[in-house]
Design an enzyme around this catalytic site. Structure first.
Site, PDB file in Angstrom:
ATOM      1  N   HIS A  94       0.836  -1.198   0.000  1.00  0.00           N
ATOM      2  CA  HIS A  94       0.000   0.000   0.000  1.00  0.00           C
ATOM      3  C   HIS A  94       0.872   1.249   0.000  1.00  0.00           C
ATOM      4  O   HIS A  94       1.848   1.331   0.736  1.00  0.00           O
ATOM      5  CB  HIS A  94      -0.906   0.028   1.237  1.00  0.00           C
ATOM      6  CG  HIS A  94      -1.889  -1.103   1.280  1.00  0.00           C
ATOM      7  ND1 HIS A  94      -1.507  -2.405   1.522  1.00  0.00           N
ATOM      8  CD2 HIS A  94      -3.239  -1.121   1.101  1.00  0.00           C
ATOM      9  CE1 HIS A  94      -2.579  -3.183   1.492  1.00  0.00           C
ATOM     10  NE2 HIS A  94      -3.635  -2.430   1.243  1.00  0.00           N
TER      11      HIS A  94
ATOM     12  N   LYS B  74      -1.892  -8.066  -4.149  1.00  0.00           N
ATOM     13  CA  LYS B  74      -2.729  -6.883  -3.961  1.00  0.00           C
ATOM     14  C   LYS B  74      -1.892  -5.615  -3.922  1.00  0.00           C
ATOM     15  O   LYS B  74      -0.878  -5.543  -3.216  1.00  0.00           O
ATOM     16  CB  LYS B  74      -3.520  -6.997  -2.651  1.00  0.00           C
ATOM     17  CG  LYS B  74      -4.374  -5.762  -2.346  1.00  0.00           C
ATOM     18  CD  LYS B  74      -4.924  -5.787  -0.928  1.00  0.00           C
ATOM     19  CE  LYS B  74      -5.695  -4.505  -0.626  1.00  0.00           C
ATOM     20  NZ  LYS B  74      -6.050  -4.392   0.795  1.00  0.00           N
TER      21      LYS B  74
END
Length: 254
Positions: free
Chosen positions: A143, A170
């Site tokens: 992230h 992800k």
């Protein structure tokens, strides 16, 4: 090469994206109550954001919550996530303590997937294999809450997570322009073309990036996050609104 897979009757990796709803309560009782509420609403996937839990530093209390929810999550996909401050989360817990909590989750019988911050781990490939042997699926994540890196770095991040052996890769980044959003969508499609069986989750956060949360079936992102009340990241839509949009898009695509 990783491939789409089923968990408790939910298909992850192809088709309409699975909606995952985060639980961000601080108190154990509220965590349990919220998970029970979401189960009763028949959500597809629930993410317990353990970094929001006020007693994250007490493993026995994390274990107690997992034991309490076990009876009523047997048919609901559960994701266990500890998001560190460095990755936009709420805890600065050291790695060995995070890994210990992940191990508790993997052995609890309550959890189906664990989020592992790939680039924060000292030996991510080893930990991925270790937790997979315990019977859970692993999401390797990264992230960036400040910016969207250039295309070369975006591809490098995804490639490294993919080669690490996780079940899902992800990537969530913050856009500073519409072009940043389009670059993330293009990255997702590139990964879909290069690795057609690899389950991928991508999103461009914030208001600018909302479109990236609903286009997964087209570009290749298999999970999207929708809130039921409090959000866990900027740009999350409420789950009912999100479900309506995904259903309409799926019907049009089909």
């Amino acid at each position: 090469m990783q491939e789409p897979f089923d968990v408790k009757g939910i298909h992850i990796g192809e088709g309409r994206p699975v909606i995952c709803v985060p639980v961000v309560e601080k108190d154990a009782g509220l965590v349990v109550a919220k998970i029970r509420e979401l189960v009763e609403k028949k959500v597809q996937m629930i993410e317990w954001r353990v970094d929001c839990f006020g007693e994250i530093g007490r493993p026995e209390l994390v274990k107690a919550v997992l034991e309490e929810i076990r009876p009523f999550v047997k048919d609901t996909v559960m994701l266990f996530t500890i998001r560190t401050v460095r990755q936009g989360g709420n805890t600065a817990l050291e790695e060995k303590k995070i890994l210990y909590l992940n191990e508790i989750a993997a052995k609890s019988g309550s959890i189906d997937l664990i989020d592992l911050e790939f680039f924060e781990a000292t030996k991510p490939e080893r930990e991925i294999r270790r937790f997979q042997r315990m019977g859970v699926h692993i999401i390797a994540s990264h992230h960036d809450f400040h910016a969207t890196p250039d295309d070369r770095i975006l591809h490098m991040l995804m490639e490294q997570m993919m080669h690490g052996g996780a079940d899902i890769a992800k990537l969530a980044v913050m856009p500073n322009s519409v072009d940043d959003v389009l670059r993330v969508m293009r990255l997702t499609n590139d990964m879909k073309q290069k690795y057609p069986t690899l389950p991928v989750v991508t999103m461009s956060m914030g208001g600018l990036g909302v479109i990236s949360r609903v286009c997964g079936e087209t570009v290749g992102s298999c999970i999207t996050f929708g809130a039921d009340g409090a959000v866990s990241a900027p740009g999350q839509m409420q789950m009912d609104t999100l479900a309506g949009i995904l259903d309409a898009l799926h019907a049009s695509i089909a």
